[in-house]
Scaffold this motif. Structure first.
Motif, PDB file in Angstrom:
ATOM      1  N   LEU A  11     -13.443  36.275  22.314  1.00 46.00           N
ATOM      2  CA  LEU A  11     -13.088  37.016  23.521  1.00 46.00           C
ATOM      3  C   LEU A  11     -12.351  38.291  23.135  1.00 46.00           C
ATOM      4  O   LEU A  11     -11.415  38.249  22.328  1.00 46.00           O
ATOM      5  CB  LEU A  11     -12.211  36.149  24.428  1.00 46.00           C
ATOM      6  CG  LEU A  11     -11.866  36.707  25.810  1.00 46.00           C
ATOM      7  CD1 LEU A  11     -13.104  36.750  26.693  1.00 46.00           C
ATOM      8  CD2 LEU A  11     -10.779  35.863  26.467  1.00 46.00           C
ATOM      9  N   VAL A  12     -12.756  39.427  23.724  1.00 46.82           N
ATOM     10  CA  VAL A  12     -12.148  40.719  23.386  1.00 46.82           C
ATOM     11  C   VAL A  12     -11.687  41.432  24.664  1.00 46.82           C
ATOM     12  O   VAL A  12     -12.507  41.919  25.434  1.00 46.82           O
ATOM     13  CB  VAL A  12     -13.136  41.632  22.634  1.00 46.82           C
ATOM     14  CG1 VAL A  12     -12.412  42.887  22.121  1.00 46.82           C
ATOM     15  CG2 VAL A  12     -13.805  40.895  21.493  1.00 46.82           C
ATOM     16  N   PRO A  13     -10.377  41.501  24.924  1.00 48.97           N
ATOM     17  CA  PRO A  13      -9.870  42.293  26.054  1.00 48.97           C
ATOM     18  C   PRO A  13     -10.122  43.781  25.796  1.00 48.97           C
ATOM     19  O   PRO A  13      -9.808  44.297  24.722  1.00 48.97           O
ATOM     20  CB  PRO A  13      -8.373  41.990  26.066  1.00 48.97           C
ATOM     21  CG  PRO A  13      -8.222  40.708  25.294  1.00 48.97           C
ATOM     22  CD  PRO A  13      -9.291  40.767  24.244  1.00 48.97           C
ATOM     23  N   ILE A  14     -10.689  44.464  26.781  1.00 47.60           N
ATOM     24  CA  ILE A  14     -11.041  45.874  26.643  1.00 47.60           C
ATOM     25  C   ILE A  14     -10.424  46.675  27.790  1.00 47.60           C
ATOM     26  O   ILE A  14     -10.628  46.340  28.967  1.00 47.60           O
ATOM     27  CB  ILE A  14     -12.575  46.066  26.679  1.00 47.60           C
ATOM     28  CG1 ILE A  14     -13.231  45.388  25.479  1.00 47.60           C
ATOM     29  CG2 ILE A  14     -12.952  47.542  26.758  1.00 47.60           C
ATOM     30  CD1 ILE A  14     -13.046  46.121  24.165  1.00 47.60           C
ATOM     31  N   ASP A  15      -9.654  47.704  27.463  1.00 49.66           N
ATOM     32  CA  ASP A  15      -9.184  48.624  28.505  1.00 49.66           C
ATOM     33  C   ASP A  15      -9.725  50.027  28.264  1.00 49.66           C
ATOM     34  O   ASP A  15      -9.262  50.993  28.862  1.00 49.66           O
ATOM     35  CB  ASP A  15      -7.652  48.625  28.590  1.00 49.66           C
ATOM     36  CG  ASP A  15      -6.991  49.260  27.382  1.00 49.66           C
ATOM     37  OD1 ASP A  15      -7.698  49.475  26.368  1.00 49.66           O
ATOM     38  OD2 ASP A  15      -5.776  49.533  27.428  1.00 49.66           O
ATOM     39  N   PHE A  16     -10.709  50.121  27.353  1.00 52.01           N
ATOM     40  CA  PHE A  16     -11.429  51.346  27.022  1.00 52.01           C
ATOM     41  C   PHE A  16     -10.597  52.326  26.200  1.00 52.01           C
ATOM     42  O   PHE A  16     -11.011  53.450  25.966  1.00 52.01           O
ATOM     43  CB  PHE A  16     -11.989  52.029  28.284  1.00 52.01           C
ATOM     44  CG  PHE A  16     -12.804  51.098  29.132  1.00 52.01           C
ATOM     45  CD1 PHE A  16     -13.997  50.584  28.663  1.00 52.01           C
ATOM     46  CD2 PHE A  16     -12.352  50.701  30.378  1.00 52.01           C
ATOM     47  CE1 PHE A  16     -14.748  49.694  29.434  1.00 52.01           C
ATOM     48  CE2 PHE A  16     -13.081  49.823  31.156  1.00 52.01           C
ATOM     49  CZ  PHE A  16     -14.287  49.315  30.689  1.00 52.01           C
ATOM     50  N   SER A  17      -9.419  51.918  25.765  1.00 58.92           N
ATOM     51  CA  SER A  17      -8.636  52.738  24.846  1.00 58.92           C
ATOM     52  C   SER A  17      -9.253  52.645  23.457  1.00 58.92           C
ATOM     53  O   SER A  17     -10.047  51.747  23.148  1.00 58.92           O
ATOM     54  CB  SER A  17      -7.191  52.262  24.804  1.00 58.92           C
ATOM     55  OG  SER A  17      -7.124  50.980  24.205  1.00 58.92           O
ATOM     56  N   GLU A  18      -8.877  53.580  22.604  1.00 59.31           N
ATOM     57  CA  GLU A  18      -9.375  53.588  21.229  1.00 59.31           C
ATOM     58  C   GLU A  18      -8.998  52.304  20.502  1.00 59.31           C
ATOM     59  O   GLU A  18      -9.776  51.753  19.725  1.00 59.31           O
ATOM     60  CB  GLU A  18      -8.804  54.802  20.493  1.00 59.31           C
ATOM     61  CG  GLU A  18      -9.306  54.947  19.064  1.00 59.31           C
ATOM     62  CD  GLU A  18      -8.754  56.184  18.376  1.00 59.31           C
ATOM     63  OE1 GLU A  18      -8.891  56.289  17.146  1.00 59.31           O
ATOM     64  OE2 GLU A  18      -8.179  57.039  19.079  1.00 59.31           O
ATOM     65  N   THR A  19      -7.780  51.808  20.777  1.00 58.60           N
ATOM     66  CA  THR A  19      -7.320  50.608  20.081  1.00 58.60           C
ATOM     67  C   THR A  19      -8.090  49.371  20.497  1.00 58.60           C
ATOM     68  O   THR A  19      -8.420  48.521  19.664  1.00 58.60           O
ATOM     69  CB  THR A  19      -5.817  50.402  20.330  1.00 58.60           C
ATOM     70  OG1 THR A  19      -5.123  51.591  20.026  1.00 58.60           O
ATOM     71  CG2 THR A  19      -5.282  49.273  19.468  1.00 58.60           C
ATOM     72  N   SER A  20      -8.395  49.253  21.788  1.00 57.25           N
ATOM     73  CA  SER A  20      -9.144  48.080  22.229  1.00 57.25           C
ATOM     74  C   SER A  20     -10.578  48.127  21.702  1.00 57.25           C
ATOM     75  O   SER A  20     -11.162  47.081  21.393  1.00 57.25           O
ATOM     76  CB  SER A  20      -9.129  47.962  23.756  1.00 57.25           C
ATOM     77  OG  SER A  20      -9.861  48.998  24.374  1.00 57.25           O
ATOM     78  N   LEU A  21     -11.142  49.323  21.571  1.00 55.60           N
ATOM     79  CA  LEU A  21     -12.482  49.440  20.998  1.00 55.60           C
ATOM     80  C   LEU A  21     -12.461  49.160  19.497  1.00 55.60           C
ATOM     81  O   LEU A  21     -13.422  48.634  18.931  1.00 55.60           O
ATOM     82  CB  LEU A  21     -13.052  50.827  21.284  1.00 55.60           C
ATOM     83  CG  LEU A  21     -13.289  51.128  22.775  1.00 55.60           C
ATOM     84  CD1 LEU A  21     -13.774  52.566  22.962  1.00 55.60           C
ATOM     85  CD2 LEU A  21     -14.275  50.144  23.390  1.00 55.60           C
ATOM     86  N   LEU A  22     -11.350  49.483  18.857  1.00 58.33           N
ATOM     87  CA  LEU A  22     -11.165  49.126  17.447  1.00 58.33           C
ATOM     88  C   LEU A  22     -11.129  47.607  17.297  1.00 58.33           C
ATOM     89  O   LEU A  22     -11.689  47.041  16.347  1.00 58.33           O
ATOM     90  CB  LEU A  22      -9.879  49.752  16.928  1.00 58.33           C
ATOM     91  CG  LEU A  22      -9.588  49.624  15.428  1.00 58.33           C
ATOM     92  CD1 LEU A  22     -10.667  50.317  14.603  1.00 58.33           C
ATOM     93  CD2 LEU A  22      -8.226  50.226  15.120  1.00 58.33           C
ATOM     94  N   ALA A  23     -10.463  46.929  18.246  1.00 54.99           N
ATOM     95  CA  ALA A  23     -10.425  45.465  18.230  1.00 54.99           C
ATOM     96  C   ALA A  23     -11.833  44.891  18.366  1.00 54.99           C
ATOM     97  O   ALA A  23     -12.163  43.873  17.740  1.00 54.99           O
ATOM     98  CB  ALA A  23      -9.531  44.954  19.364  1.00 54.99           C
ATOM     99  N   LEU A  24     -12.680  45.540  19.163  1.00 54.62           N
ATOM    100  CA  LEU A  24     -14.062  45.085  19.304  1.00 54.62           C
ATOM    101  C   LEU A  24     -14.809  45.186  17.978  1.00 54.62           C
ATOM    102  O   LEU A  24     -15.606  44.304  17.632  1.00 54.62           O
ATOM    103  CB  LEU A  24     -14.770  45.907  20.386  1.00 54.62           C
ATOM    104  CG  LEU A  24     -16.257  45.601  20.609  1.00 54.62           C
ATOM    105  CD1 LEU A  24     -16.476  44.140  20.956  1.00 54.62           C
ATOM    106  CD2 LEU A  24     -16.819  46.519  21.705  1.00 54.62           C
ATOM    107  N   GLU A  25     -14.530  46.241  17.230  1.00 54.93           N
ATOM    108  CA  GLU A  25     -15.125  46.390  15.895  1.00 54.93           C
ATOM    109  C   GLU A  25     -14.752  45.202  15.007  1.00 54.93           C
ATOM    110  O   GLU A  25     -15.601  44.643  14.297  1.00 54.93           O
ATOM    111  CB  GLU A  25     -14.638  47.702  15.272  1.00 54.93           C
ATOM    112  CG  GLU A  25     -15.125  47.969  13.867  1.00 54.93           C
ATOM    113  CD  GLU A  25     -14.453  49.192  13.259  1.00 54.93           C
ATOM    114  OE1 GLU A  25     -14.213  49.190  12.037  1.00 54.93           O
ATOM    115  OE2 GLU A  25     -14.153  50.146  14.001  1.00 54.93           O
ATOM    116  N   HIS A  26     -13.483  44.806  15.063  1.00 56.69           N
ATOM    117  CA  HIS A  26     -13.038  43.646  14.278  1.00 56.69           C
ATOM    118  C   HIS A  26     -13.691  42.364  14.792  1.00 56.69           C
ATOM    119  O   HIS A  26     -14.079  41.498  14.001  1.00 56.69           O
ATOM    120  CB  HIS A  26     -11.520  43.535  14.343  1.00 56.69           C
ATOM    121  CG  HIS A  26     -10.808  44.481  13.434  1.00 56.69           C
ATOM    122  ND1 HIS A  26     -10.321  44.115  12.190  1.00 56.69           N
ATOM    123  CD2 HIS A  26     -10.499  45.792  13.571  1.00 56.69           C
ATOM    124  CE1 HIS A  26      -9.750  45.154  11.607  1.00 56.69           C
ATOM    125  NE2 HIS A  26      -9.834  46.187  12.428  1.00 56.69           N
ATOM    126  N   ALA A  27     -13.793  42.241  16.118  1.00 55.08           N
ATOM    127  CA  ALA A  27     -14.379  41.028  16.695  1.00 55.08           C
ATOM    128  C   ALA A  27     -15.835  40.865  16.265  1.00 55.08           C
ATOM    129  O   ALA A  27     -16.284  39.754  15.954  1.00 55.08           O
ATOM    130  CB  ALA A  27     -14.287  41.086  18.224  1.00 55.08           C
TER     131      ALA A  27
END
Length: 308
Positions: A11-27
């Motif tokens: 599960l990846v929380p996304i608020d469309f910030s650069e950091t949350s998209l970086l978390a998606l890369e890790h996920a």
């Protein structure tokens, strides 16, 4: 109930910030660690303070809802992101998304429970004005999450988790994170760096060294490259000291326990682990303890979902 199989749902929380998209890369990368089919990565966008059931497509938006525009906008952006990741994926990893309303940290944990997620991967800072992804709120997710949480601040996934830092303390739960380190290290041919703090009391110091030696042997028996370090406790704040040390090791991941009722004499969750989560530029995985497995390093724990 725990699922002790390897990850099949992230599960990846996304608020469309650069950091949350970086978390998606890790996920996306974490899902690939398994190398098996039917891996699922679910993106979730929480509209803070809104009150509506979880939505996965525009047709579900209630006509006249005051949140309709925000929901539709989020769905459009999530759709584009999942399309991009699906198109670029060469592995059997599927992507889907959910838009939900409520208190972000509570909704994230709730959805992780409902979806039986095996891991949550989230950024520590969102730049959209939603405070749900600030460090303290990442800690709130960790406190109530039913599965391990990976917190990403600024470090891109890059070459993978080649250097993994594993702090060890005096808690019975501390060894429960070892098998996760084994799984990740086996995939990336990583080096696991064990680190602990020297205790002034001889009996406590001996216990720490025993822990260190036992985990070192356990990793070596599984052909994991390992180093061991004992930092002097008189050198200052151990959280900051170990972070500086981890950066010197070019660490790609730090694995800690999510809750610690006791540990180093004064280092409990609120002062040690929370500082690591809030301040580490290195991705941090916080593992939820299982009381029934305390001290059982041999148990094939790994990443997994459980109910409270």
């Amino acid at each position: 109930m725990y699922n002790n199989d390897l990850i099949n749902s992230t599960l990846v929380p996304i608020d469309f910030s650069e950091t949350s998209l970086l978390a998606l890369e890790h996920a996306a990368a974490i899902a690939k660690i398994i190398g098996d089919k039917n891996q699922l990565v679910t993106l979730v966008h929480v509209i803070e303070g809104a009150n509506f059931n979880s939505i996965t497509e525009a047709a579900q938006i209630e006509a006249g809802s005051r949140d309709a525009l925000a929901i539709e906008g989020a769905i459009n952006r999530l759709h584009k992101i999942t399309e991009k990741y699906t198109a670029n994926s060469t592995d059997a990893v599927q992507y889907k998304y959910i838009v939900a309303g409520g208190k972000a940290y509570k909704k994230i944990a709730e959805l992780a429970e409902q979806l039986e997620a095996d891991c949550i991967v989230m950024g520590t800072h969102g730049s959209s004005g939603i405070q749900a992804f600030a460090g303290s709120n990442a800690s709130r997710v960790i406190h109530i999450a039913p599965c391990p949480v990976v917190v990403v601040r600024e470090k891109p996934f890059g070459r993978g988790y080649k250097n993994i830092v594993l702090p060890l303390d005096l808690t019975k739960e501390t060894k429960q994170k070892v098998n996760i380190a084994v799984k990740v290290a086996s995939y990336y041919d990583s080096t696991v760096h064990l680190v602990t703090s020297r205790e002034s009391a001889d009996d406590l110091d001996k216990k720490l060294q025993l822990n260190l030696n036992q985990v070192e042997k356990y990793l070596q028996e599984r052909n994991i490259k390992v180093t061991t370090t004992t930092l002097e406790s008189g050198s200052g704040n151990f959280a900051m000291q170990s972070l500086v040390w981890a950066q010197g090791k070019e660490a790609d991941l730090i694995i800690i326990m999510a809750e610690q009722e006791k540990g180093w004499t004064e280092y409990i969750y609120g002062t040690y682990a929370q500082q690591i989560v809030n301040r580490s530029p290195i991705p941090v995985m916080a593992v939820t303890p299982r009381p029934e497995l305390a001290g059982l390093i041999e148990n094939p724990l790994g990443m997994g979902h459980h109910t409270h």
